[in-house]
Structures are given as C-alpha cells and as structure tokens.
Scaffold this motif. Structure first.
Motif, PDB file in Angstrom:
ATOM      1  N   ALA A  31      -4.966  -7.351  -5.549  1.00 33.60           N
ATOM      2  CA  ALA A  31      -5.173  -8.452  -6.490  1.00 33.60           C
ATOM      3  C   ALA A  31      -5.932  -7.985  -7.726  1.00 33.60           C
ATOM      4  O   ALA A  31      -5.639  -8.412  -8.854  1.00 33.60           O
ATOM      5  CB  ALA A  31      -5.936  -9.576  -5.787  1.00 33.60           C
ATOM      6  N   HIS A  32      -6.880  -7.101  -7.510  1.00 34.82           N
ATOM      7  CA  HIS A  32      -7.673  -6.581  -8.629  1.00 34.82           C
ATOM      8  C   HIS A  32      -6.782  -5.852  -9.634  1.00 34.82           C
ATOM      9  O   HIS A  32      -6.853  -6.106 -10.850  1.00 34.82           O
ATOM     10  CB  HIS A  32      -8.756  -5.644  -8.086  1.00 34.82           C
ATOM     11  CG  HIS A  32      -9.510  -4.915  -9.157  1.00 34.82           C
ATOM     12  ND1 HIS A  32     -10.458  -5.527  -9.946  1.00 34.82           N
ATOM     13  CD2 HIS A  32      -9.443  -3.614  -9.564  1.00 34.82           C
ATOM     14  CE1 HIS A  32     -10.954  -4.648 -10.795  1.00 34.82           C
ATOM     15  NE2 HIS A  32     -10.350  -3.473 -10.591  1.00 34.82           N
TER      16      HIS A  32
ATOM     17  N   ALA B 299      -7.530  -7.186   4.596  1.00 34.21           N
ATOM     18  CA  ALA B 299      -8.264  -7.990   3.610  1.00 34.21           C
ATOM     19  C   ALA B 299      -8.740  -7.121   2.446  1.00 34.21           C
ATOM     20  O   ALA B 299      -8.639  -7.526   1.273  1.00 34.21           O
ATOM     21  CB  ALA B 299      -9.459  -8.660   4.293  1.00 34.21           C
ATOM     22  N   ALA B 300      -9.228  -5.933   2.757  1.00 34.63           N
ATOM     23  CA  ALA B 300      -9.704  -5.040   1.695  1.00 34.63           C
ATOM     24  C   ALA B 300      -8.546  -4.587   0.811  1.00 34.63           C
ATOM     25  O   ALA B 300      -8.672  -4.517  -0.420  1.00 34.63           O
ATOM     26  CB  ALA B 300     -10.415  -3.836   2.317  1.00 34.63           C
ATOM     27  N   SER B 301      -7.410  -4.283   1.434  1.00 31.23           N
ATOM     28  CA  SER B 301      -6.233  -3.867   0.659  1.00 31.23           C
ATOM     29  C   SER B 301      -5.728  -4.994  -0.228  1.00 31.23           C
ATOM     30  O   SER B 301      -5.307  -4.764  -1.369  1.00 31.23           O
ATOM     31  CB  SER B 301      -5.126  -3.411   1.613  1.00 31.23           C
ATOM     32  OG  SER B 301      -5.555  -2.313   2.398  1.00 31.23           O
ATOM     33  N   ALA B 302      -5.785  -6.233   0.281  1.00 36.95           N
ATOM     34  CA  ALA B 302      -5.343  -7.381  -0.518  1.00 36.95           C
ATOM     35  C   ALA B 302      -6.237  -7.574  -1.737  1.00 36.95           C
ATOM     36  O   ALA B 302      -5.760  -7.866  -2.844  1.00 36.95           O
ATOM     37  CB  ALA B 302      -5.336  -8.640   0.347  1.00 36.95           C
ATOM     38  N   ARG B 303      -7.546  -7.416  -1.533  1.00 37.05           N
ATOM     39  CA  ARG B 303      -8.471  -7.540  -2.676  1.00 37.05           C
ATOM     40  C   ARG B 303      -8.207  -6.446  -3.704  1.00 37.05           C
ATOM     41  O   ARG B 303      -8.245  -6.705  -4.914  1.00 37.05           O
ATOM     42  CB  ARG B 303      -9.913  -7.474  -2.179  1.00 37.05           C
ATOM     43  CG  ARG B 303     -10.390  -8.738  -1.476  1.00 37.05           C
ATOM     44  CD  ARG B 303     -11.898  -8.749  -1.322  1.00 37.05           C
ATOM     45  NE  ARG B 303     -12.347  -7.666  -0.451  1.00 37.05           N
ATOM     46  CZ  ARG B 303     -12.456  -7.764   0.874  1.00 37.05           C
ATOM     47  NH1 ARG B 303     -12.124  -8.915   1.476  1.00 37.05           N
ATOM     48  NH2 ARG B 303     -12.882  -6.760   1.599  1.00 37.05           N
ATOM     49  N   LEU B 304      -7.934  -5.249  -3.223  1.00 43.36           N
ATOM     50  CA  LEU B 304      -7.649  -4.147  -4.139  1.00 43.36           C
ATOM     51  C   LEU B 304      -6.355  -4.405  -4.909  1.00 43.36           C
ATOM     52  O   LEU B 304      -6.285  -4.188  -6.128  1.00 43.36           O
ATOM     53  CB  LEU B 304      -7.556  -2.843  -3.343  1.00 43.36           C
ATOM     54  CG  LEU B 304      -7.467  -1.551  -4.145  1.00 43.36           C
ATOM     55  CD1 LEU B 304      -8.736  -1.333  -4.957  1.00 43.36           C
ATOM     56  CD2 LEU B 304      -7.247  -0.359  -3.207  1.00 43.36           C
TER      57      LEU B 304
ATOM     58  N   TYR C 261     -13.127   0.839   3.661  1.00 40.18           N
ATOM     59  CA  TYR C 261     -13.033   1.580   2.409  1.00 40.18           C
ATOM     60  C   TYR C 261     -13.098   3.087   2.644  1.00 40.18           C
ATOM     61  O   TYR C 261     -12.522   3.867   1.872  1.00 40.18           O
ATOM     62  CB  TYR C 261     -14.141   1.124   1.463  1.00 40.18           C
ATOM     63  CG  TYR C 261     -14.011  -0.343   1.109  1.00 40.18           C
ATOM     64  CD1 TYR C 261     -13.109  -0.761   0.133  1.00 40.18           C
ATOM     65  CD2 TYR C 261     -14.759  -1.309   1.783  1.00 40.18           C
ATOM     66  CE1 TYR C 261     -12.965  -2.103  -0.180  1.00 40.18           C
ATOM     67  CE2 TYR C 261     -14.623  -2.658   1.485  1.00 40.18           C
ATOM     68  CZ  TYR C 261     -13.724  -3.047   0.508  1.00 40.18           C
ATOM     69  OH  TYR C 261     -13.572  -4.375   0.203  1.00 40.18           O
TER      70      TYR C 261
END
Length: 332
Positions: free
Chosen positions: A315-316, A308-313, A286
């Motif tokens: 999806a959000h 993984a962090a970019s994918a969560r962002l 982050y």
C-alpha cells in the motif's frame, strides 16, 4: 621516547639478528650514543644476554636463544596483532592509535623476512565499519577509561528523534561493540538501574568526582544481549516456528543474532525456532522479508503477520506509484 621505549626499541633491533654498533642504534632512534650505552647497561642488568664485540666488524648482538624466548612474538602472533590493529581502527576502538604504534614497532624492528610477511598479511585484510566521528571517538575513550578506573561521569543523552533527556550521572561498567555500533553499559542515576546507551547518541559527557565499584562478575556483553534475546526465565510467551528452505538459506538465517540464539532444532532443510511472541509480531516479519519466497513458514501467527506487513508495504508503494501512472495516462 622514554627510557623504557628506548630499551624496548633496542631490544627489537638486536632481536632482528643483525649486529649493531652504538652509533647505528643512536642514529636509528635519534638519541645520543651515551643514552644507548645506558640502555644497554639496563638491559644487561635486567638479564638480557647482550654480547658486545670490539673491532671493525664489532657491535652489539643478542643471543639467539633469547631471541626465541616466549616473551617475544612469533610470526603468527605478529600477524594477529597487525590484523587486530586493522579491526580496532575500523571499529573505532578507543586505543587504536596505541595499538597502531605497537604494530609500527613490530615492523620497525623486524628483520627483512618478518617485515615482508607482516606487510603482505596486512594488505590482505580489509574491514568495513561505520566510523565514529571525532567527538564520539573521544566519548568512547572517556567511557573506557572511566570503566577501568571506576569513575562516575555526567552524561546528556538523545533518546531518539532529537529528544534530549535530562543530564544523568552514569557509572560505566563496560563498553560493547555490537552490529556496527558501540554501547556503554552501566548504572544510570536517572533511572536508578543498569542500562545501555548508544555512544553515537551521547550529546555531552563530563568527568565528576564520583567513584563506583563494578558489581562482581558483571558482564556488559551479557547484559546487552539479555535485553535483546528471548526471556529465558519464561516471563514472556514463546512461540514455536518451523521454517523450511534450502540448506544454504537456513545457514544464512541461523547466522542472524536473533535466530541463532532462538534455534531449538536443526535439520539440513528445516529449522525450529523458539521466539518470544512480542518479537514475532513486531520485528521478525521484517527480518524475513529479504528472503522473499525462499522460506516455507509453519506458524499461523507469523504467516498472518507477514501478510499484514507485506500489505502495508504494498500500500505504501502503491500510494507513491499512483500519481506517476495518472501523469502517464494523461500524456497519452
């Protein structure tokens, strides 16, 4: 003002280089002429070379040699004090008002050239910090005074999200200003160990009759940073991460407190960092996101965590965006 304040004020006024009569000094300080005489006598007894001249153009003056004494502040030192007062006030320093009074004395008894210089340098500096409210400003001052006097306090603390911990006895060893927030570091009676607490999360603070002795050579700054930086003792697993980017981008990255302390090797357009694995998989992805595609990262673990962090962002924000798209389609 006290006699000491009056004496110092008279000293500063005479140091400005202009001869002053007792009446002029009394009017400037709003005191009786007899008080001026007593202060002048005390200054002379203390060794200050004050010269008294009688007559129409007479008055008190001070020898130029004493005015240049290192006991006085030169121009750069005066400028430094003015700038320090600005930083202190904006950062919420607990004795910023006292520092402001000191700089007011500098300006009040400076000569015209000195005053012009101080005013010019004062308006040339601005500082932006998130201010503390009045209650926590009071807590900060209580903590600083308790640290200096070795007095135990009773503290109620918010652990976060409104969860209030039981009241505890706290021995403040020192206060630290870090990244826009004030912290108190000391021995926590509730946990039985040295801990750090954010001042803005303190909900109540009261003096007690308890006393304490700060451990020899203890550094509140080093303790706070030691909890944030990678474990130099080797108890944490460490990972090597090489990042390639333009020199200006890497310069900015290395100025960050975490990456700056973790820097192991630096070349103009690449840098090698040694980071704790636990930090690498939690905070680092982050911290690097604002750099976008400007970085080339050589670390499979970090690249995977970034994905993984970019994918969560993504999806959000996709979840927030979809209803608006549906409404738009329906309108057509």
């Amino acid at each position: 003002m006290t006699k000491a304040d009056n004496m110092l004020s008279i000293l500063w006024m005479l140091r400005a280089g202009r001869r002053k009569t007792a009446k002029q000094l009394a009017e400037a300080l709003d005191i009786h002429v007899r008080t001026v005489y007593r202060c002048i006598d005390s200054l002379c007894v203390s060794g200050v070379p004050i010269v008294a001249e009688s007559g129409p153009n007479g008055g008190y003056s001070i020898l130029g040699r004493f005015a240049e004494s290192p006991l006085m502040f030169d121009e750069d030192e005066q400028k430094g004090l003015v700038h320090a007062a600005i930083f202190a006030k904006e950062a919420g320093y607990p004795h910023s008002e006292a520092l402001a009074r000191a700089t007011d004395k500098l300006k009040r008894y400076a000569n015209d050239k000195q005053l012009e210089s101080l005013e010019r340098h004062g308006v040339g500096l601005s500082v932006i910090y998130p201010p503390l409210d009045g209650v926590h400003q009071t807590y900060l001052q209580m903590l600083e005074e308790a640290a200096g006097q070795g007095k135990t306090l009773k503290m109620t603390y918010d652990k976060g999200r409104g969860e209030i911990a039981p009241p505890r006895l706290f021995d403040p060893y020192g206060i630290v200003y870090w990244k826009g927030s004030w912290y108190a570091v000391g021995h926590c009676g509730y946990r039985g160990e040295v801990r750090s607490f954010r001042i803005d999360r303190i909900r109540a603070l009261h003096p007690t009759e308890g006393r304490f002795e700060r451990p020899a050579s203890f550094s509140a700054r080093d303790h706070l940073l030691g909890k944030l930086l990678p474990d130099a003792s080797g108890s944490q697993a460490m990972e090597s991460v090489r990042i390639r980017a333009q020199q200006q981008v890497l310069d900015e990255l290395c100025r960050h407190w975490l990456f700056g302390h973790a820097l192991a090797e630096r070349q103009p357009e690449q840098a090698l960092f040694r980071l704790a694995r636990s930090t690498l998989i939690t905070y680092v992805p982050y911290l690097l996101m604002p750099y976008g595609t400007a970085l080339q990262i050589e670390s499979e673990l970090l690249v995977e965590r970034m994905r993984a962090a970019s994918a969560r962002l993504l999806a959000h924000y996709d979840a927030m965006r979809q209803p608006n798209l549906d409404e738009g389609d329906g309108a057509q």
